[in-house]
Design an enzyme around this catalytic site. Structure first.
Site, PDB file in Angstrom:
ATOM      1  N   SER A 145       0.924  -1.445   0.032  1.00  0.00           N
ATOM      2  CA  SER A 145       0.251  -0.221  -0.124  1.00  0.00           C
ATOM      3  C   SER A 145       0.735   1.606   0.027  1.00  0.00           C
ATOM      4  CB  SER A 145      -0.565  -0.270   0.997  1.00  0.00           C
ATOM      5  OG  SER A 145      -2.417   0.973   0.672  1.00  0.00           O
ATOM      6  N   ASP A 273      -8.836  -3.758  -7.498  1.00  0.00           N
ATOM      7  CA  ASP A 273      -8.029  -2.899  -6.051  1.00  0.00           C
ATOM      8  C   ASP A 273      -8.701  -1.862  -6.386  1.00  0.00           C
ATOM      9  OD1 ASP A 273      -7.400  -1.627  -4.577  1.00  0.00           O
ATOM     10  OD2 ASP A 273      -5.272  -1.838  -4.396  1.00  0.00           O
ATOM     11  N   HIS A 304      -7.464  -5.074  -1.698  1.00  0.00           N
ATOM     12  CA  HIS A 304      -6.377  -4.034  -1.833  1.00  0.00           C
ATOM     13  C   HIS A 304      -5.449  -4.755  -0.758  1.00  0.00           C
ATOM     14  CE1 HIS A 304      -3.742  -0.615  -1.764  1.00  0.00           C
ATOM     15  NE2 HIS A 304      -4.290  -0.546  -0.029  1.00  0.00           N
TER      16      HIS A 304
END
Length: 340
Positions: A145, A273, A304
């Site tokens: 991330s 995502d 994600h």
């Protein structure tokens, strides 16, 4: 590269369910607790103190230097702990750290985040200090991330600084273009829910910084934070000298330098995502097609930072658990360390 050999359990084929399960449900069943051998106080760029923890293994093949995403700290990042556990099992030394304004680093300094503009230099300096401390070279920058964005910046600065201690980067679901992805979040119901949840955590982070450094963080500015951009507008951009959040995001997003990146870099990305603009997928693939230093693994599913694998997928790969993304990242690093 398109990966057709990954699939999640049927109930996680929804990217929303997959992301929620990873962020909120899976953490409570995490069996991998991080047990560091040592604590470290690293000096980052501009002398900013950064709190870290490390663990060595016998006959290590290299060192993973890793951190987490947009919020959290070393005490509660189960995904990072899982990565550290399996990294050690694959014979890597592991160093984890609280990045700027997070966890114990936030208690040590009121210096705020810069989404890679300084954190990339922090990573290069941490690698140098790890070398002095005796952690095994080469050093690999790892993250997911927003932590993946930081690792990409670390690889970019290592290349620019000719830092030959850093061999490359391996990242999962990195943020590539903040302006576009935040605009995308605002277009869907679930995107707005995700942003609200992240914004609440950012507001909590700002309150913790104010408690530790009351003269450096404006309490009135904290009260108005209700978006990710609002956090950066209230606390970050003025200190970094940017006229707007949009200009800051243009400067800090790594998509623009990926075509020139020459350090070996592995990127795992999910086409579904829900946090990122889906138009980034073909752009990322096109960049990787033209840059042999980049290896992109693109999955149809994954959400994600999910990549939870179904039992049949685990058996196909011979994985010890459901953390498919972590095992593929470590496969790539293990293969690369044989070439270094």
């Amino acid at each position: 590269m398109q990966s057709n050999a990954y699939w999640p359990p049927l109930g996680l084929r929804s990217p929303i369910a997959h992301t929620i399960f990873t962020a909120y449900g899976q953490r409570y069943g995490c069996p991998y607790r991080w047990h560091p051998q040592q604590e470290h106080l690293f000096a980052g760029a501009q002398g900013v103190p950064l709190y870290g923890q490390g663990c060595r293994v016998p006959h290590a093949r290299g060192t993973l230097i890793a951190t987490y995403g947009i919020t959290g700290d070393l005490t509660n990042q189960w995904y990072l702990h899982t990565l550290a556990h399996w990294g050690q099992q694959r014979q890597f030394d592991v160093v984890l750290f609280d990045w700027r304004a997070h966890g114990r680093s936030g208690h040590l300094s009121p210096t705020l985040t810069s989404d890679g503009l300084y954190e990339g230099k922090d990573l290069c300096l941490i690698a140098q200090q790890c070398n002095e401390l005796g952690y095994t070279a080469p050093y690999w920058l790892v993250g997911y991330s927003l932590g993946g964005q930081l690792a990409l910046w670390g690889a970019w600065f290592a290349q620019a600084m000719n830092n030959d201690l850093i061999a490359g980067a391996a990242v999962m679901c990195p943020n590539l273009d903040s302006n576009r992805s935040l605009a995308h979040l605002g277009q869907t119901f679930w995107g707005r829910q995700f942003e609200r949840a992240i914004s609440r955590e950012l507001q909590r982070l700002a309150q913790q910084l104010h408690a530790a450094h009351p003269t450096s963080i404006d309490l009135a500015a904290i009260a108005g934070i209700n978006t990710i951009a609002g956090f950066d507008r209230a606390l970050v951009i003025e200190r970094l000298g940017f006229p707007s959040v949009e200009a800051y995001y243009r400067a800090s997003s790594p998509l623009h330098f990926l075509p020139q990146l020459r350090l070996p870099t592995w990127i795992l990305y999910a086409a579904d995502d829900p946090l990122f603009d889906p138009a980034l997928v073909p752009e990322l693939v096109a960049i990787a097609d033209r840059n042999p230093a980049l290896e992109v693994v693109l999955c149809e599913y994954g959400g994600h930072v999910g990549f939870v694998s179904a039992p049949t997928c685990q058996r196909l790969w011979g994985d010890p658990d459901y953390c498919w993304g972590i095992h593929r990242l470590l496969d790539w690093l293990a293969a690369k360390t044989m070439q270094v």
